[in-house]
Scaffold this motif. Structure first.
Motif, short mmCIF file in Angstrom:
data_model
loop_
_atom_site.label_atom_id
_atom_site.label_comp_id
_atom_site.label_asym_id
_atom_site.label_seq_id
_atom_site.Cartn_x
_atom_site.Cartn_y
_atom_site.Cartn_z
N GLU A 205 -22.89 17.10 -19.10
CA GLU A 205 -23.04 18.13 -20.12
C GLU A 205 -23.64 17.52 -21.39
O GLU A 205 -23.51 16.33 -21.64
CB GLU A 205 -21.69 18.78 -20.41
N PRO A 206 -24.33 18.35 -22.19
CA PRO A 206 -24.92 17.83 -23.43
C PRO A 206 -23.87 17.12 -24.28
O PRO A 206 -22.78 17.63 -24.51
CB PRO A 206 -25.43 19.11 -24.12
N GLY A 207 -24.21 15.92 -24.72
CA GLY A 207 -23.32 15.14 -25.58
C GLY A 207 -22.32 14.28 -24.84
O GLY A 207 -21.65 13.43 -25.48
N TYR A 208 -22.19 14.45 -23.53
CA TYR A 208 -21.15 13.70 -22.83
C TYR A 208 -21.43 12.21 -22.83
O TYR A 208 -20.52 11.39 -23.07
CB TYR A 208 -20.98 14.20 -21.40
N HIS A 209 -22.66 11.82 -22.60
CA HIS A 209 -22.95 10.38 -22.57
C HIS A 209 -22.81 9.75 -23.95
O HIS A 209 -22.39 8.59 -24.06
CB HIS A 209 -24.34 10.13 -21.97
N ASP A 210 -23.12 10.49 -24.99
CA ASP A 210 -22.90 9.97 -26.34
C ASP A 210 -21.40 9.72 -26.56
O ASP A 210 -21.00 8.69 -27.11
CB ASP A 210 -23.41 10.96 -27.39
N ALA A 211 -20.58 10.67 -26.11
CA ALA A 211 -19.13 10.51 -26.26
C ALA A 211 -18.62 9.36 -25.41
O ALA A 211 -17.77 8.56 -25.86
CB ALA A 211 -18.42 11.81 -25.88
N LEU A 212 -19.11 9.25 -24.19
CA LEU A 212 -18.70 8.17 -23.30
C LEU A 212 -18.99 6.80 -23.92
O LEU A 212 -18.14 5.89 -23.91
CB LEU A 212 -19.42 8.31 -21.95
N ARG A 213 -20.19 6.65 -24.48
CA ARG A 213 -20.55 5.38 -25.07
C ARG A 213 -19.73 5.09 -26.34
O ARG A 213 -19.29 3.96 -26.56
CB ARG A 213 -22.05 5.38 -25.39
N GLU A 214 -19.53 6.11 -27.17
CA GLU A 214 -18.78 5.91 -28.41
C GLU A 214 -17.34 5.52 -28.11
O GLU A 214 -16.79 4.59 -28.72
CB GLU A 214 -18.84 7.17 -29.27
N ILE A 215 -16.70 6.21 -27.18
CA ILE A 215 -15.29 5.95 -26.88
C ILE A 215 -15.13 4.58 -26.23
O ILE A 215 -14.19 3.83 -26.55
CB ILE A 215 -14.72 7.06 -25.97
N ASP B 102 -15.09 15.58 -19.01
CA ASP B 102 -13.88 15.90 -19.77
C ASP B 102 -13.66 14.82 -20.83
O ASP B 102 -13.06 13.78 -20.56
CB ASP B 102 -12.68 15.99 -18.83
N VAL B 103 -14.16 15.07 -22.03
CA VAL B 103 -14.09 14.07 -23.10
C VAL B 103 -12.65 13.80 -23.51
O VAL B 103 -12.26 12.64 -23.73
CB VAL B 103 -14.92 14.53 -24.33
N ASP B 104 -11.82 14.84 -23.58
CA ASP B 104 -10.42 14.65 -23.99
C ASP B 104 -9.68 13.76 -22.98
O ASP B 104 -8.90 12.88 -23.38
CB ASP B 104 -9.72 15.99 -24.11
N ALA B 105 -9.90 14.00 -21.68
CA ALA B 105 -9.24 13.18 -20.66
C ALA B 105 -9.71 11.74 -20.74
O ALA B 105 -8.91 10.80 -20.57
CB ALA B 105 -9.51 13.75 -19.27
N LEU B 106 -11.00 11.54 -20.99
CA LEU B 106 -11.54 10.19 -21.13
C LEU B 106 -10.92 9.48 -22.33
O LEU B 106 -10.49 8.33 -22.24
CB LEU B 106 -13.06 10.26 -21.28
N GLU B 107 -10.87 10.18 -23.44
CA GLU B 107 -10.28 9.61 -24.67
C GLU B 107 -8.84 9.18 -24.42
O GLU B 107 -8.43 8.07 -24.79
CB GLU B 107 -10.33 10.65 -25.78
N GLN B 108 -8.07 10.03 -23.78
CA GLN B 108 -6.66 9.72 -23.52
C GLN B 108 -6.53 8.54 -22.56
O GLN B 108 -5.70 7.65 -22.76
CB GLN B 108 -5.95 10.94 -22.94
N ALA B 109 -7.35 8.52 -21.52
CA ALA B 109 -7.25 7.46 -20.51
C ALA B 109 -7.60 6.09 -21.07
O ALA B 109 -7.08 5.07 -20.60
CB ALA B 109 -8.16 7.78 -19.33
N LEU B 110 -8.46 6.03 -22.09
CA LEU B 110 -8.86 4.75 -22.66
C LEU B 110 -8.07 4.38 -23.91
O LEU B 110 -8.22 3.28 -24.44
CB LEU B 110 -10.36 4.78 -23.01
N SER B 111 -7.21 5.28 -24.37
CA SER B 111 -6.54 5.09 -25.65
C SER B 111 -5.59 3.90 -25.66
O SER B 111 -5.34 3.30 -26.71
CB SER B 111 -5.78 6.36 -26.05
N GLU B 112 -5.05 3.53 -24.50
CA GLU B 112 -4.11 2.41 -24.45
C GLU B 112 -4.83 1.06 -24.49
O GLU B 112 -4.19 0.01 -24.55
CB GLU B 112 -3.25 2.51 -23.18
N ARG B 113 -6.15 1.08 -24.41
CA ARG B 113 -6.97 -0.13 -24.51
C ARG B 113 -6.59 -1.18 -23.46
O ARG B 113 -6.57 -2.39 -23.74
CB ARG B 113 -6.90 -0.72 -25.92
#
Length: 455
Positions: free
Chosen positions: A237-247, A206-217
């Motif tokens: 899922e395809p692209g998930y690890h790329d998103a995880l690393r970028e975020i 869940d990329v959106d949930a990951l983004e939100q959870a890390l947004s407060e830094r």
């Protein structure tokens, strides 16, 4: 159950009753040993997990070699559990046994490094890509130390993990999602640690949930299996690890990849096979041929922090909360070096993966023959089958796809026919000593079990 899982509940009940009686008739010596051990050990075992097989009492071991076990009642088994990954390269591997025997006679633990340390560090760097390494006695400890380094390096407290994960008994990870809310993991004391302060929990993929959870830094690190393995395999899922690393990079969060189970992917793990770039890397269980061991690797930047906080200051010594007296002992290093250099080879993995493909084909053919809404997933040398028509997307979904009573029936039926799966789920591992006939033995027993459940 019949409509959703394709199994008649009455057939399931009858199979469980019949197979339980069969087990009790044929495991009398194990029963007596268990009754004796109950007098001195809770649940009658030295580790309570050993009592979690779907049997009235555990099977007591007499010996293990290669891909095979013998119990105290004289029963033999082909072992696809392999110590829940700890013996993934076979029991009593002769190369490891020789190295261990040689080191036992030269001393086991001295609080001094050996030549093996240099060879092990160099091989870990070559194989997994990170330049600096430390040893621990278990993956739990390695994860705990990696989290500690991340907190020091970032000045943050929180660790993010994924629902349904497994990273050993690290307190901060003993959480689950319930109705979208983080709660203590079932069976874990709620007062063990203030997880509201220390932990964030989201679903895998869940990329959106990951983004939100890390947004407060305010998260020091994400601790992740590259594919979840403890609730049935949950592929990325395809692209998930790329998103995880970028975020994680964008939010200043360190990424720890725990490959303790996914080392089944290949000799460099999922990380090398898929080009992941973690800040830290954890691996335990199987890497020393059954001798308790774990390693954690780190980038040069993380290593600089580690060295600064653990350095001597004149005559004052600081361990900074890392290590343990037995970590990095000579016996472990000897077993680890031999396993890395001579056992965990490209050739061994090619053989293991081919056998896993054969295993998966057999399971899929049986499922298809009966039109069951089940599936199987392979991760290199590891195969799992789960009671859903497709692989789960996240840990919450994987938990909903589990059917404990049905799992118990299959495991018990197979055990009574000399085939062992991991007791916690439908997981099978191949080791270098596994043969095609061993795989076919599972397929035949699995086919017989399924036929009884649906007929």
């Amino acid at each position: 159950m019949s409509e959703q899982y394709g199994v008649d509940p009455q057939f399931l009940d009858a199979l469980l009753e019949r197979e339980t009686a069969r087990f009790e008739r044929t495991h009398q010596r194990s029963k007596k040993l268990h009754e004796r051990t109950e007098g001195s050990m809770p649940r009658g075992v030295p580790l309570h997990w050993m009592a979690n097989w779907p049997t009235p009492h555990p099977v007591y071991l007499s010996g293990a070699e290669g891909a095979y076990l013998t119990d105290v009642d004289g029963k033999s088994y082909v072992d696809f559990c392999l110590g829940d990954t700890g013996a993934m390269f076979g029991h009593a591997n002769p190369l490891v046994a020789e190295a261990v025997s040689r080191q036992v006679h030269a001393g086991t633990t001295t609080m001094l490094p050996t030549e093996d340390a240099a060879a092990v560090g160099e091989e870990l760097s070559r194989r997994f890509g990170l330049p600096y390494w430390q040893l621990a006695t278990s993956a739990t400890d390695a994860n705990r130390f990696a989290i500690r380094i991340a907190r020091i390096a970032t000045g943050r407290d929180k660790v993010l993990v994924f629902n349904g994960k497994y990273h050993g008994s690290v307190d901060e990870t003993q959480v689950a999602l319930q109705d979208g809310r983080m709660v203590p993991q079932p069976g874990v004391a709620p007062n063990a640690v203030d997880t509201d302060r220390t932990t964030r929990l989201v679903e895998f993929n869940d990329v959106d949930a990951l983004e939100q959870a890390l947004s407060e830094r305010d998260v020091a690190c994400v601790l992740a299996e590259p594919a979840m393995t403890n609730v049935g395999v949950v592929p990325a899922e395809p692209g998930y690890h790329d998103a995880l690393r970028e975020i994680t990079r964008r939010t200043g969060t360190l990424l720890i990849i725990d490959e303790t189970h996914t080392i089944s992917t290949g000799p460099g793990g999922y990380t090398r096979a898929h080009g992941l770039q973690p800040d830290m890397f954890v691996l335990g269980k199987s890497i020393a041929g059954g001798i308790p061991a774990a390693v954690y690797g780190m980038t040069a930047e993380v290593a600089e922090t580690f060295e600064r906080y653990t350095a001597k200051d004149g005559h004052r010594i600081s361990h900074a909360g890392f290590g343990g007296t037995l970590a990095g002992n000579a016996l472990t290093l000897a077993a680890l070096r031999t396993t890395l250099e001579e056992v965990m080879t490209e050739e061994a993995y090619a053989r293991m993966s081919a056998l896993a493909e054969r295993f998966e084909r057999g399971v899929t053919e049986v499922i298809g023959k009966h039109g069951l809404p089940w599936h199987s997933t392979r991760l290199g040398a590891r195969v799992e089958y789960l009671f859903s028509a497709r692989a789960p997307r996240d840990g919450g979904e994987a938990k909903r796809f589990r059917v404990p009573r049905l799992e118990a029936a299959i495991h018990l039926h197979l055990l009574n026919r000399g085939v062992l799966l991991t007791p916690f789920h439908n997981m099978a591992l191949m080791c270098p000593a596994t043969t095609e006939s061993d795989v076919d033995r599972h397929t035949a027993a699995f086919a017989e079990c399924v036929a009884e459940l649906v007929s």
